[in-house]
Design an enzyme around this catalytic site. Structure first.
Site, PDB file in Angstrom:
ATOM      1  N   GLY A 281     -13.651  21.421  16.652  1.00  0.00           N
ATOM      2  CA  GLY A 281     -14.422  22.608  16.288  1.00  0.00           C
ATOM      3  C   GLY A 281     -15.000  23.284  17.511  1.00  0.00           C
ATOM      4  O   GLY A 281     -16.009  23.984  17.425  1.00  0.00           O
TER       5      GLY A 281
ATOM      6  N   LEU B 122     -11.108  25.279  20.946  1.00  0.00           N
ATOM      7  CA  LEU B 122      -9.939  24.991  21.789  1.00  0.00           C
ATOM      8  C   LEU B 122      -8.768  24.539  20.924  1.00  0.00           C
ATOM      9  O   LEU B 122      -7.801  23.970  21.396  1.00  0.00           O
ATOM     10  CB  LEU B 122     -10.290  23.943  22.853  1.00  0.00           C
TER      11      LEU B 122
ATOM     12  N   HIS C 195      -9.101  37.304  17.716  1.00  0.00           N
ATOM     13  CA  HIS C 195      -9.220  38.082  16.479  1.00  0.00           C
ATOM     14  C   HIS C 195      -8.198  39.216  16.425  1.00  0.00           C
ATOM     15  O   HIS C 195      -8.464  40.252  15.818  1.00  0.00           O
ATOM     16  CB  HIS C 195     -10.633  38.683  16.325  1.00  0.00           C
TER      17      HIS C 195
ATOM     18  N   ASP D  93      -2.866  29.984  17.520  1.00  0.00           N
ATOM     19  CA  ASP D  93      -3.130  28.594  17.921  1.00  0.00           C
ATOM     20  C   ASP D  93      -1.897  27.712  17.754  1.00  0.00           C
ATOM     21  O   ASP D  93      -1.562  26.902  18.627  1.00  0.00           O
ATOM     22  CB  ASP D  93      -4.270  28.007  17.083  1.00  0.00           C
TER      23      ASP D  93
ATOM     24  N   GLU E 224      -2.467  25.709   7.276  1.00  0.00           N
ATOM     25  CA  GLU E 224      -3.880  26.013   7.541  1.00  0.00           C
ATOM     26  C   GLU E 224      -4.390  27.127   6.627  1.00  0.00           C
ATOM     27  O   GLU E 224      -5.519  27.096   6.150  1.00  0.00           O
ATOM     28  CB  GLU E 224      -4.096  26.362   9.024  1.00  0.00           C
TER      29      GLU E 224
HETATM   30  P1  ADP Z   1     -10.983  24.115  16.432  1.00  0.00           P
HETATM   31  O1  ADP Z   1      -9.576  24.268  16.003  1.00  0.00           O
HETATM   32  O2  ADP Z   1     -11.459  25.253  17.269  1.00  0.00           O
HETATM   33  O3  ADP Z   1     -11.278  22.823  17.098  1.00  0.00           O
HETATM   34  P2  ADP Z   1     -11.407  24.291  13.577  1.00  0.00           P
HETATM   35  O4  ADP Z   1     -12.629  24.493  12.779  1.00  0.00           O
HETATM   36  O5  ADP Z   1     -10.312  25.261  13.433  1.00  0.00           O
HETATM   37  O6  ADP Z   1     -11.875  24.167  15.110  1.00  0.00           O
HETATM   38  O7  ADP Z   1     -10.788  22.851  13.285  1.00  0.00           O
HETATM   39  C1  ADP Z   1     -11.605  21.711  13.305  1.00  0.00           C
HETATM   40  C2  ADP Z   1     -11.237  20.835  12.130  1.00  0.00           C
HETATM   41  O8  ADP Z   1      -9.913  20.293  12.313  1.00  0.00           O
HETATM   42  C3  ADP Z   1     -12.133  19.617  11.980  1.00  0.00           C
HETATM   43  O9  ADP Z   1     -13.276  19.923  11.204  1.00  0.00           O
HETATM   44  C4  ADP Z   1     -11.193  18.641  11.255  1.00  0.00           C
HETATM   45  O10 ADP Z   1     -11.144  18.927   9.875  1.00  0.00           O
HETATM   46  C5  ADP Z   1      -9.837  18.957  11.853  1.00  0.00           C
HETATM   47  N1  ADP Z   1      -9.554  18.115  13.009  1.00  0.00           N
HETATM   48  C6  ADP Z   1      -9.288  18.528  14.260  1.00  0.00           C
HETATM   49  N2  ADP Z   1      -9.062  17.475  15.088  1.00  0.00           N
HETATM   50  C7  ADP Z   1      -9.183  16.365  14.338  1.00  0.00           C
HETATM   51  C8  ADP Z   1      -9.086  14.956  14.604  1.00  0.00           C
HETATM   52  N3  ADP Z   1      -8.807  14.485  15.814  1.00  0.00           N
HETATM   53  N4  ADP Z   1      -9.290  14.114  13.581  1.00  0.00           N
HETATM   54  C9  ADP Z   1      -9.551  14.564  12.351  1.00  0.00           C
HETATM   55  N5  ADP Z   1      -9.665  15.868  12.047  1.00  0.00           N
HETATM   56  C10 ADP Z   1      -9.490  16.765  13.016  1.00  0.00           C
HETATM   57 MG    MG Z   2      -8.817  25.766  14.734  1.00  0.00          MG
END
Ligand code: ADP
Ligand code: MG
Length: 453
Positions: free
Chosen positions: A159, A162, A49, A224, A212
């Site tokens: 989600g 990581l 953050h 990230d 994003e």
């Molecule tokens: P984090 O980045 O911490 O994993 P986020 O909420 O920022 O969590 O991102 C997760 C989102 O990114 C998922 O809900 C999806 O929309 C997208 N995403 C990430 N990896 C994939 C994947 N392998 N296939 C499809 N969508 C993905």
């Molecule tokens: Mg993310």
């Protein structure tokens, strides 16, 4: 009964994952993939953050990440499918010239009136931002009529804090660079890694941030995407978010005789929803009250605790006659401010420790451990983004002899990073298994940045 091995989330063998992915690609699209691109997830030693406050962040790339197989099209269509079971809803097709902020692209049966919230936004978002970048940067000028078929698979929790989102963006943008821009087309596919300069990588990370923020609508600050695009094997990336300059710092001094482990709590977050934005808005309101566009500027170059207290006193003085700070609760803003400031101090301290500037620190591992744990307390009490399972994982880790542990990522779900001597790991995994069946452990072995396979 589960074996302890089942608790570990394996990164898989890249060659095997790639060969499985390209054969699935052929089945899906009826033609071979032109190539496969990979981008890693990340874990942060510190710096949650504060990227959007221009603070310093200390990410490392994981060996786990996201693989994108792709082949170009000349009809301007972008077809995308993910093999992630929880998100897979078949092929999504969009017109590449109709994508962008607030776009509602749809071109086939999977026609969606509103694509907001759909995972494919991360992919078509970066094609849009690459085209924007290419408008002023000839290396990245996207070929007229360019489209692609895309298949995605990830070894990261989605989600899970990581950074699966940045891994998806960065692997996708490399595919688009390779298949649709002069930089990619003028080089054989596997030469892309060498052709990408540091400056290119910086620009591509920034393009992923734009996607994003502007297409997905998540308030990411660039940490990230920088980690995924610019990390170095064996190093912690010391990222100064004032100018996005990076300094790779050796991690050996921490890991000598110790392991860094990321614990995916199994509780996924949703950063795109309101809570994360509220936390950010409260901290930004505090910064505005103090008269700073970038909160990092409220602290000196080498900040200490006393500097934090000084800024907090100034905040109290300015807020004394107010009923709210820009319509937000004063105490909440003060806590967000305190998190951001102390997190900045922790980052600077770690930077100096790891860059060998802090002489006289004999027990570097326990000092790093203490900083991790202090970071967790700040995430819990000041940022208020922790949650029950994460707190339990941290408590359990410390009780099992970890040097330190903290929540990483945006919070409201996600993962804990901990530092522990290998001898303590079997007891730790047994204790963690009792907290939740959904917990998974990831060995953090700082790895290299996004690349073509
Ligand atoms: P984090 O980045 O911490 O994993 P986020 O909420 O920022 O969590 O991102 C997760 C989102 O990114 C998922 O809900 C999806 O929309 C997208 N995403 C990430 N990896 C994939 C994947 N392998 N296939 C499809 N969508 C993905
Ligand atoms: Mg993310």
């Amino acid at each position: 009964m589960r074996t302890t091995d089942a608790v570990w989330l394996a990164p898989g063998e890249p060659q095997e994952i790639q060969s499985d992915l390209v054969s699935r690609f052929h089945e899906e699209y009826g033609r071979p993939a032109s190539g496969t691109w990979f981008a890693p997830g990340r874990a942060n030693l510190n710096g949650e953050h504060i990227d959007f406050h221009a603070g310093r962040c200390l990410p490392m790339a994981l060996t786990h990440g996201t693989y994108v197989a792709a082949a170009p099209r000349e009809d301007g269509l972008l077809r995308m499918r993910t093999l992630d079971a929880s998100l897979d809803d078949g092929v999504t097709t969009v017109f590449a010239d109709q994508i962008g902020p607030q776009a509602k692209p749809a071109a086939d049966d999977a026609l969606k009136d509103d694509s907001s919230g759909h995972w494919s936004q991360y992919v078509h978002g970066v094609l849009w931002s690459l085209r924007e970048l290419g408008a002023s940067h000839p290396d990245f000028h996207v070929t007229e009529g360019f489209g692609a078929d895309i298949l995605v698979v990830s070894t990261l929790p989605i989600g899970g804090g990581l950074s699966s989102s940045a891994a998806l963006e960065c692997a996708s943008i490399l595919a688009f660079v390779a298949l649709g821009t002069p930089l990619g087309l003028q080089n054989p596919l596997d030469d892309l890694n060498a052709a990408l300069t540091r400056e290119h990588r910086k620009q591509l990370a920034a393009a992923c941030v734009r996607a994003e923020v502007e297409v997905v609508g998540a308030g990411t600050g660039g940490l990230d995407q920088t980690a995924a695009m610019r990390a170095r094997a064996g190093k912690v990336l010391s990222l100064d978010c004032r100018d996005f300059s990076v300094q790779p710092l050796d991690i050996g001094c921490i890991l000598r005789g110790y392991r860094l482990i990321a614990v995916d709590t199994g509780q996924a977050h949703r950063l795109a929803d309101g809570q994360f934005s509220d936390r950010r808005a409260e901290a930004e309101a505090a910064a505005q009250l103090l008269g700073f566009d970038r909160l990092r500027d409220a602290l000196p170059e080498k900040p200490r605790k006393a500097d934090v207290l000084h800024v907090l006193e100034e905040f109290d003085r300015l807020a004394e006659q107010l009923e709210s700070v820009a319509g937000r609760d004063i105490e909440a803003c003060r806590r967000r401010l305190r998190h951001a400031l102390t997190e900045m101090v922790r980052s600077e301290k770690l930077h100096h420790l790891l860059s060998g500037e802090a002489y006289g620190v004999r027990h570097i591992t326990s000092t790093v451990g203490d900083i991790l744990t202090a970071g967790h307390m700040s995430m819990r009490d000041d940022a208020e983004v922790s949650f029950t399972v994460a707190d339990l994982v941290v408590e359990t880790a410390l009780a099992q002899g970890a040097e330190g542990a903290r929540l990483i990522g945006g919070g409201f779900g996600g993962s804990v990073l901990l530092l522990i001597a290998p001898a303590g790991v079997p007891r730790l995994t047994a204790a963690l298994e009792k907290i939740s069946r959904n917990i998974r452990l990831i060995d953090v072995a700082p790895s290299s940045a996004a690349h073509a396979l």
